[in-house]
Design a protein around this motif. Structure first.
Motif, short mmCIF file in Angstrom:
data_model
loop_
_atom_site.label_atom_id
_atom_site.label_comp_id
_atom_site.label_asym_id
_atom_site.label_seq_id
_atom_site.Cartn_x
_atom_site.Cartn_y
_atom_site.Cartn_z
N LYS D 85 5.67 52.25 64.59
CA LYS D 85 6.28 53.45 63.99
C LYS D 85 5.49 54.69 64.39
CE LYS D 85 8.60 51.47 59.88
NZ LYS D 85 8.63 51.42 58.39
N TYR D 214 18.43 60.02 63.00
CA TYR D 214 17.29 59.96 62.08
C TYR D 214 16.22 59.10 62.73
CZ TYR D 214 20.75 61.27 58.49
OH TYR D 214 21.73 61.89 57.77
N SER D 215 14.96 59.47 62.54
CA SER D 215 13.89 58.63 63.08
C SER D 215 12.70 58.59 62.13
CB SER D 215 13.50 59.13 64.47
OG SER D 215 12.67 58.17 65.10
N ILE D 216 11.62 57.98 62.61
CA ILE D 216 10.42 57.89 61.78
C ILE D 216 9.81 59.29 61.59
CG2 ILE D 216 8.12 56.84 61.64
CD1 ILE D 216 10.51 54.83 61.63
N SER D 217 9.39 59.58 60.39
CA SER D 217 8.74 60.87 60.12
C SER D 217 7.37 60.90 60.80
CB SER D 217 8.54 61.04 58.61
OG SER D 217 7.91 62.27 58.34
N LEU E 106 11.41 55.18 56.65
CA LEU E 106 11.16 56.21 57.67
C LEU E 106 9.87 56.99 57.46
CD1 LEU E 106 14.79 57.62 58.04
CD2 LEU E 106 13.65 55.92 59.48
N GLY E 107 9.23 56.84 56.32
CA GLY E 107 8.00 57.59 56.09
C GLY E 107 7.33 57.13 54.81
N GLU E 171 7.39 63.05 53.16
CA GLU E 171 7.49 62.82 54.60
C GLU E 171 8.95 62.67 55.04
OE1 GLU E 171 3.10 60.72 55.12
OE2 GLU E 171 4.79 59.92 56.21
N GLN E 188 16.83 69.63 59.24
CA GLN E 188 15.95 68.71 59.97
C GLN E 188 15.34 69.38 61.19
OE1 GLN E 188 16.74 64.29 60.41
NE2 GLN E 188 17.16 64.86 62.52
N VAL E 193 11.01 66.85 59.84
CA VAL E 193 10.91 65.51 59.26
C VAL E 193 12.35 65.06 59.03
CG1 VAL E 193 8.74 66.07 58.06
CG2 VAL E 193 10.91 66.11 56.79
N PRO E 194 12.58 63.75 58.90
CA PRO E 194 13.95 63.28 58.70
C PRO E 194 14.56 63.89 57.43
CG PRO E 194 12.49 61.41 59.14
CD PRO E 194 11.62 62.62 58.99
#
Lengths: 225, 225, 225, 225, 225, 225
Positions: D85, D214-217, E106-107, E171, E188, E193-194
């Motif tokens: 990640k 959307y992706s990993i923060s 995601l965070g 996050e 975004q 961040v997402p």
């Protein structure tokens, strides 16, 4: 029905305050008797204070357990509560446990208004013991600016309650000291959220248990072998 | 360095068992002294027993606090531990807390082997106090079939440990009574998982704290005001 | 007794700092040897850094496991600790786990003083892994105003500790980086609450385990099949 | 859209099983490519296995991160997931996390069906990491009687699923190994509760994240500084 | 595949916003149809609003359950979600549950951006229901200064998101109202961040469940007897 | 004082049972009136049943809120309790919440005796909502062998209570259905641990709140706007 309220300290003044508040709530429906604890300090603040109160509290329970229908421990840190639940088959109710569990039925989260910063971690430990962390908004004590001011008690605890409601999102206020008995109604009128007198909360539970004939389970944790 | 081990009960036999086990572990590197508690019952089982031990334990701490470097409370239910942490600035270590926190560093989950069913809920309450619920496999006590049998102690606690490992998936065994001191090594050899003697665990922590000059924080929860 | 301290990074300076602090604490009672990790980055900050350190750390353990009595992982994020617990039957102690579990025995809640904001969530995740969320006051890092200032390290971490004590109600301070070894005593003298050097904490646990002949349970979680 | 499925072990057979199951689910809507991990063991069971897989997994991500839209880690213990990640800005999904969080949306509590007793504590630790303890019915593995029997895989995992449903009150079954891909539908038909193939679950999440952008923060915990 | 999105309120405008956002995301791969709820209030804010929406929502499910493949409840407080999971064997996905569980992948921690202070405790109760307390940075609503200002929606929720990231260490941002659909991408881009649109999150889960042939477990909690 | 007990189902028989038990406990000290809910099913078992009861329950509260002093919801799954706490400023008490929170004051852990296996997960979810997981021994329902037997209700629930005490280590029994009102005393006499009638528990709390002039906090979570 007769309920014995044990004031775990030796202050006669505080015993009087508690007795008046209790009588007022009992309203003649049942008898209440508040006793101070011999050999205990004037105020219960530390773990040592709690320990010093134990022999006197035991004494009271042993002396009166055939005569009264229930016991209340009237200090918000519930000193020696496990012990008292163990040594009698009559209901024993702590004002800390009763007030905070009742509070959890009346709103999302409650704040306990305490008298000093010293009591905050001790109170947090007690709240964890009762599985109430998730219902807690905060443990609050009067801001520094109130130290040594001319304000009366009511003003101080009113302002502290307002802080808890506004800054900590408290929805219910628990007055965290038996000595604050009597302030609940006046503060409640102003802040417009429930403000709980802990002695009153314990009387609700204790008198109800007596009427329903429910008591402490003596099967394991509170068995005296 | 001198560590005072308080045996919270008044049994001289158990005091001896503890002292021997402690001396054996200390191995001459520091001095250990185990004292029984005057006025306490022969065995600490109930909350009342814990309370009856308090005055004698206080007495010991007050008498020796200038003379020794650390205190150990040598009963696995850690009676009056908060109190003792409060009244001295020297390190105070409970054998329950020390053994179970060490156990959590050695395997996934631990079982506490206790002497009787009565102690199960009380031990569970203690484990919650120490935030260790998630590390607990079980609190176990000898099966009924061992009551009144001719088995010696070692056999009984060996079998109970095996049950915990097999049925509760315990990875570490904590001997949950100061009186079991000395059994750890022999059981460990057979069951092949760590078997902790609680007094030894407390000595590890206490002697380490003294060497490192770390003690109980006196800023709030354990401040004597 | 010989304890091998693995510095998971490749910095010789930090290896020196750790070794000095460890020698100082061991005080000749047992041997300590600190090794840097070949192939690892100069500083362990990210998950990638932790991963890059793994092969070198494995190498060290495999090379020395017959020769030493215990291993310490000397980076406060405990990199590859589960792995090391698995591949040797000797005790393995992480300075993060050791320091924070010891801290939980000394006061109500502790703060970890960390070097940067980046490490806060990672540290929080570690604290959850160790079931210590309920004992945590905060993870703190130096305020922005300290970036690029002329302050020395001691001033910076002293001020950060003071913030944690005053604003987060911390009762114990854990220095959250092996590189801060040696600062504990001077800060402790000023802030008057326990300030823990994580390497020292790990030495307490590791040397104690060796003496007691306790090690990692190899029955399931840490079995190498 | 192209999704790269990393099989963290080096088994070509298992890589095939995963690829077929993934292709079957993707159904031509997006491209899937499963790669084995060079240098990794044939099967991921221990923490050491996970660690040995890390360099190869890193290699794959670095090689393909500009070319593919998302990564899936296809071993149910989610080896090196935090690391992955962190090192890419593309979505990274673990089949353990995806399957168990989806399971929590489909019924009261889920059971993970695992291949061996050894994995139980490791899986429990992972479940805690994902805050899913309260959604867990059990981690189950085939009963001893299935060891060395002539039963085929389907029979074994069917019976194990039935045990989880009947004895542990599971309402959803999670197949806890990438190698079990393809068994879900046949078992689901018989047991009549959702039976989740973890690779399919990860594909649902990964393809959805790509479509939604959307992706990993990357702001703190998964920032590579 | 056809997914029916139930807007639990009766606002045609909000129904339009949701339908557009959903169509946009579905991108022709499957059919989406958003319906308002007859008899429901214009906006769902209180428990009473949720209750008033129930009959209309039930009606929709009963009318369409043979015709569509999955249902989405498109209000972030997931009104009547347990009920809907119970009365159909088709997948039912709440946008609150879907968005917050995706956010947790995601965070480190997410913040929910809500429309008003009133919703904070209700949202916190929902988050506890989903076992997500440990993944929550905060529930945030626009600062007082935005009340009655000329700012457009985007500005307001952008600023609120920034507050959550900076002050609460969020996050990941979850837009906590179906009416905010469409704002996610623009915010975004700025906050880096997402930022999750909850309807999109529910579509990811619902369409995936349909493809995989997974649905709600009907064995106990969601059985209609 | 007049307390209105809402029976959320439409069974007149169960309404009678509840009214008799309530009158018996109130003992003339205050008035109690039990009403069935129009439009509700004969028994509340599913989420749908709860939803179908909502309009009738709302109707009752709106009709009587000026006339009575408090409301009790007399079904142990506390259907629509949040809703009712919201729409009136009078105290509203659920028999599930009241009985289980009282139980937590009387012993280490309680078991809820329920009528069927179907209700187990739903009850567990409710118990989590009230933060009582740590106080729960088990949710129990009659063993299969009691299905279709000639046993009377008392025998069945007595045996189920005994199972909970012996196998789940329950210290307090909560009768988990309003329809079981009246059985408590006879079972309590035999099992020798507290056996709580949930309607009685709610009356204790509700009558106490009225006397003390405490009610639901209307500031946020239960505010009607």
């Amino acid at each position: 029905m007769k309920i014995l309220i044990i004031n775990p300290n030796s202050s006669l003044d505080m015993t009087d305050v508690i007795q008046k508040s209790a009588e007022n709530f009992a309203n003649g429906e049942y008898e209440v008797m508040t006793l101070p604890t011999e050999g205990a300090p004037k105020f219960i603040d530390t773990y040592q204070d709690q320990s010093l109160a134990a022999p006197g509290m035991l004494e009271i329970v042993k002396k009166y357990r055939d005569e009264v229908d229930a016991f209340i421990v009237a200090c918000h840190c519930d000193p020696n509560l496990d012990l008292l639940k163990e040594i009698t088959s009559k209901p024993v109710v702590g004002i800390g446990e009763a007030s905070m569990k009742l509070a959890s039925m009346l709103g999302h989260r409650f704040s306990v208004i305490s008298t000093s910063q010293h009591s905050v971690p001790n109170k947090q430990a007690l709240i964890r013991k009762y599985h109430l962390e998730g219902c807690l908004a905060s443990v609050r004590y009067p801001r520094k600016e109130f130290e040594g001011c001319n304000c009366n008690e009511e003003q101080i605890y009113l302002e502290t309650s307002k802080d808890a409601i506004r800054e900590d999102m408290a929805e219910v206020i628990v007055l965290g000291c038996a000595g604050l008995a009597g302030l609940d109604k006046r503060i409640q009128e102003i802040v417009k959220v429930p403000v709980l007198d802990s002695v009153v909360c314990a009387l609700i539970i204790a008198s109800g248990l007596v009427k329903a004939n429910y008591s402490i389970s003596k099967i394991r944790r509170y068995a005296l072998n």
